[in-house]
Write an enzyme that holds these catalytic residues in place. Structure first.
Site, PDB file in Angstrom:
ATOM      1  N   TYR A  57     -74.158  -2.507  73.385  1.00 31.12           N
ATOM      2  CA  TYR A  57     -75.612  -2.712  73.351  1.00 31.12           C
ATOM      3  C   TYR A  57     -76.262  -1.450  73.906  1.00 31.12           C
ATOM      4  CZ  TYR A  57     -74.638  -7.691  72.695  1.00 31.12           C
ATOM      5  OH  TYR A  57     -74.203  -8.896  72.206  1.00 31.12           O
ATOM      6  N   ASN A  91     -70.303 -15.247  75.694  1.00 30.81           N
ATOM      7  CA  ASN A  91     -69.924 -15.789  77.007  1.00 30.81           C
ATOM      8  C   ASN A  91     -69.767 -17.314  76.952  1.00 30.81           C
ATOM      9  OD1 ASN A  91     -70.157 -13.174  77.930  1.00 30.81           O
ATOM     10  ND2 ASN A  91     -72.241 -13.449  78.716  1.00 30.81           N
ATOM     11  N   GLU A 102     -69.931  -7.357  68.511  1.00 32.56           N
ATOM     12  CA  GLU A 102     -71.294  -7.502  69.062  1.00 32.56           C
ATOM     13  C   GLU A 102     -71.882  -6.111  69.135  1.00 32.56           C
ATOM     14  OE1 GLU A 102     -71.941  -9.784  72.687  1.00 32.56           O
ATOM     15  OE2 GLU A 102     -70.351 -11.181  72.127  1.00 32.56           O
ATOM     16  N   ASN A 134     -63.553 -13.881  74.623  1.00 32.45           N
ATOM     17  CA  ASN A 134     -64.712 -12.982  74.562  1.00 32.45           C
ATOM     18  C   ASN A 134     -64.842 -12.168  75.845  1.00 32.45           C
ATOM     19  OD1 ASN A 134     -67.517 -12.200  73.504  1.00 32.45           O
ATOM     20  ND2 ASN A 134     -68.019 -13.107  75.503  1.00 32.45           N
ATOM     21  N   GLU A 135     -65.027 -10.857  75.713  1.00 28.86           N
ATOM     22  CA  GLU A 135     -65.355  -9.977  76.865  1.00 28.86           C
ATOM     23  C   GLU A 135     -64.562 -10.344  78.117  1.00 28.86           C
ATOM     24  OE1 GLU A 135     -69.634  -9.607  77.401  1.00 28.86           O
ATOM     25  OE2 GLU A 135     -69.785  -8.432  75.562  1.00 28.86           O
ATOM     26  N   GLU A 189     -74.580 -17.843  68.837  1.00 28.23           N
ATOM     27  CA  GLU A 189     -74.034 -18.355  70.098  1.00 28.23           C
ATOM     28  C   GLU A 189     -74.896 -19.526  70.576  1.00 28.23           C
ATOM     29  OE1 GLU A 189     -73.473 -15.384  73.147  1.00 28.23           O
ATOM     30  OE2 GLU A 189     -72.736 -16.856  74.589  1.00 28.23           O
TER      31      GLU A 189
HETATM   32  O1  AHR Z   1     -74.885 -11.557  72.903  1.00 28.08           O
HETATM   33  C1  AHR Z   1     -75.229 -11.874  74.215  1.00 28.08           C
HETATM   34  C2  AHR Z   1     -74.053 -11.774  75.150  1.00 28.08           C
HETATM   35  O2  AHR Z   1     -73.693 -10.433  75.280  1.00 28.08           O
HETATM   36  C3  AHR Z   1     -72.775 -12.442  74.720  1.00 28.08           C
HETATM   37  O3  AHR Z   1     -72.719 -13.767  75.072  1.00 28.08           O
HETATM   38  C4  AHR Z   1     -71.733 -11.682  75.474  1.00 28.08           C
HETATM   39  O4  AHR Z   1     -70.498 -11.649  74.787  1.00 28.08           O
HETATM   40  C5  AHR Z   1     -72.341 -10.314  75.657  1.00 28.08           C
HETATM   41  O5  AHR Z   1     -72.277  -9.907  76.952  1.00 28.08           O
END
Ligand code: AHR
Ligand code: AHR
Length: 519
Positions: free
Chosen positions: A271, A98, A319, A198-199, A53
């Protein structure tokens, strides 16, 4: 890989407390039954994907440093590229994250010096646009990674997404393809994988929408993109938002209702972290992953009921990683998200990979976030780079666990956890490819080895088993420039008959690779 620790060093390092000494005399016992006919699913090579990114020092200052002594003529850091190749990064997602929600791809083509500098709102910097579509696709080619482009469905338009596919993939003579040729690329790249934003479920996302609004918006983008190139595969933004009281299942359900006839994958993110410094709870993170996979699979099945059997949607876990230290909201600018990893993080990564293999029938893409510096397995500075702890299990899986994933019978002692009840100390997965069996074993126990007995049902073990153990002096051990505490160590053992006994050291990931012969 040559180990800096000999086996003797490991033993010396481990026998430091009476508890460990006692423990080594009385290992736990576990049994694992393997049958090559009990197949979970084909292991999609795209499970070993990664992600870059425009964020901190991932691209700029990570893979790309123009004019640097360690860079090639394109500006690609040679050391980072070599680390990427050794990691067997099968797929590379770009440009975010993001960031993608305020990325206008046309800013990133043409002569580098004429590209516009733009304020970048996701991470609060200025984007130079010197690394764009051509650079990304060239890098993917050099890294032997399949490219995956995430379009901007935040501040972007349908037309912009459509024209990106046209620019990259079309062989018609159009203004877009003339522009591509003018910029030095005659043939289309034929990029297969495209993300629909994304998200989009997160309020932090530029252009965040409700599930219903996103579903409608993404549907129109999907139609135009597939009409431009019917061979592409589309990945919709599933939920990334798992806080208490958040209807993440509802988001996925609604999005699938709109998009189920147009997409091939639903993207999910996860995460995890060890905020309260509770090792055994942290090591249950993969059970969270497994539960979310199961729930998502159910929602996909429900959405597809009544559709023809040929219509399939898989999960793209695009991710995933351990990320909780370098996370502050105030943290902006160049050095952000530079997480340093220790051994316990590497073990969590290994259990995530086990979980992807154990769900290989439904999870067909996974991208660790991210490749270098930013929550990453590699860490660079102006003089070189080092491999973080999490690099090693990922490299071992990506280079070895291929073919089909097997469903194992695992009988292991367990411990009691707050979140998931009883959790086995031994976490396992297995891959079978053309007469080679790979067993991936994580011993979650902090102090006690596990004596694991692997019994094969329909074949026999044959020849030498290659054993790779990723371990270190303690669970908080980290690597750094010039300091390697966590790394793989190799040994072999003779394997014959239908049983193989392997001692799995405390807090370790062990890969056992062995040939099989007819029973
Ligand atoms: O990987 C870091 C960020 O985590 C990414 O930009 C986003 O998609 C997620 O929230
Ligand atoms: O030990 C981890 C990986 O496994 C190494 O990078 C690779 O060479 C081996 O196959």
């Amino acid at each position: 890989m040559i180990s800096r620790f000999s086996r003797r060093d490991f033993t010396t390092a481990l026998i430091t407390t009476p508890a460990l000494l006692r423990a080594q005399q009385t290992p736990l016992k576990a049994r694992v039954k393997v049958d090559t006919e009990r197949v979970v699913g084909e292991i999609d090579p795209m499970l070993y994907g990664n992600f870059i990114e425009h964020l901190g020092r991932c691209i700029d200052g990570g893979i790309f440093e123009e004019g640097h002594k360690l860079s090639d003529e394109n500006g690609f850091r040679r050391d980072v590229l070599e680390g990427t190749r050794k990691l067997n990064v099968t797929m590379l997602r770009w440009p975010g994250g993001n960031f993608s929600s305020n990325y206008h791809w046309r800013d990133g083509i043409g002569p580098r010096d004429s590209r516009p500098r733009r304020l970048e709102m996701a991470w609060g910097t200025v984007e130079t646009n010197r690394f764009g579509t051509h650079e990304f696709l060239q890098y993917s080619e050099m890294a032997k990674s399949v490219p995956y482009i995430c379009t901007n469905l935040g501040t972007g338009t349908w037309e912009e997404a459509q024209q990106w596919v046209e620019y990259v993939n079309s062989s018609e003579d159009t203004a877009m393809t003339r522009l591509r040729k003018q910029n030095g690329r005659r043939d289309p790249w034929n990029v297969t994988y495209w993300g629909l934003g994304n998200e989009m479920d997160g309020p932090w996302q530029m252009g965040h929408r409700s599930a219903d609004d996103y579903g409608k918006f993404a549907l129109e983008a999907a139609k135009l993109m597939k009409w431009t190139d019917p061979k592409i595969k589309l990945i919709a933004a599933g939920s990334s938002h798992f806080g208490t009281g958040i209807d993440w299942v509802g988001w996925n359900r609604t999005v699938l209702e709109h998009l189920k006839r147009h997409i091939e994958y639903l993207a999910i993110h996860l995460y995890v972290g060890n905020r309260d410094n509770n090792y055994y709870e942290f090591l249950t993170s993969s059970l969270d992953l497994a539960q979310r996979i199961k729930t998502t699979e159910g929602v996909i099945d429900a959405a597809l009921s009544g559709e023809p059997a040929s219509r399939k949607i898989h999960i793209a876990w695009d991710e995933w990683n351990v990320w909780y230290r370098a996370r502050g909201g105030k943290e902006r600018g160049r050095r952000i998200l530079e997480e340093r990893y220790n051994l316990e993080d590497a073990l969590v990564v290994a259990t995530f990979l086990n979980t992807f293999l154990n769900n290989a029938h439904i999870v067909k893409i996974a991208n660790m976030a991210q490749l270098v510096n930013v929550i990453a397995p590699m860490f660079s500075n102006e003089n070189g780079m080092f491999l973080q702890t999490i690099y090693h299990p990922l490299a071992a899986f990506a280079n070895n666990s291929k073919g089909t994933a097997l469903s194992l019978f695992v009988d292991s002692p367990k411990y009691e956890s707050k979140r998931f009840g009883r959790v086995p100390f031994l976490d396992m997965s297995a891959a079978h490819d053309d007469g080679t069996l790979v067993l991936n074993a994580v011993n979650r126990h902090l102090e006690t080895p596990i004596e694991a007995e692997f019994e094969i049902q329909d074949k026999r073990f044959s020849g030498a088993a290659a054993i790779t153990e990723v371990n270190g002096p303690d669970i908080k051990a980290e690597n750094d420039f010039g300091v390697t505490k966590v790394q793989p160590a190799s040994r072999t053992m003779q394997a014959d008959g239908n049983k193989l006994r392997v001692r799995l050291a405390p807090h370790s990931y062990t890969m056992i690779k062995v040939k099989l012969a007819k029973a």
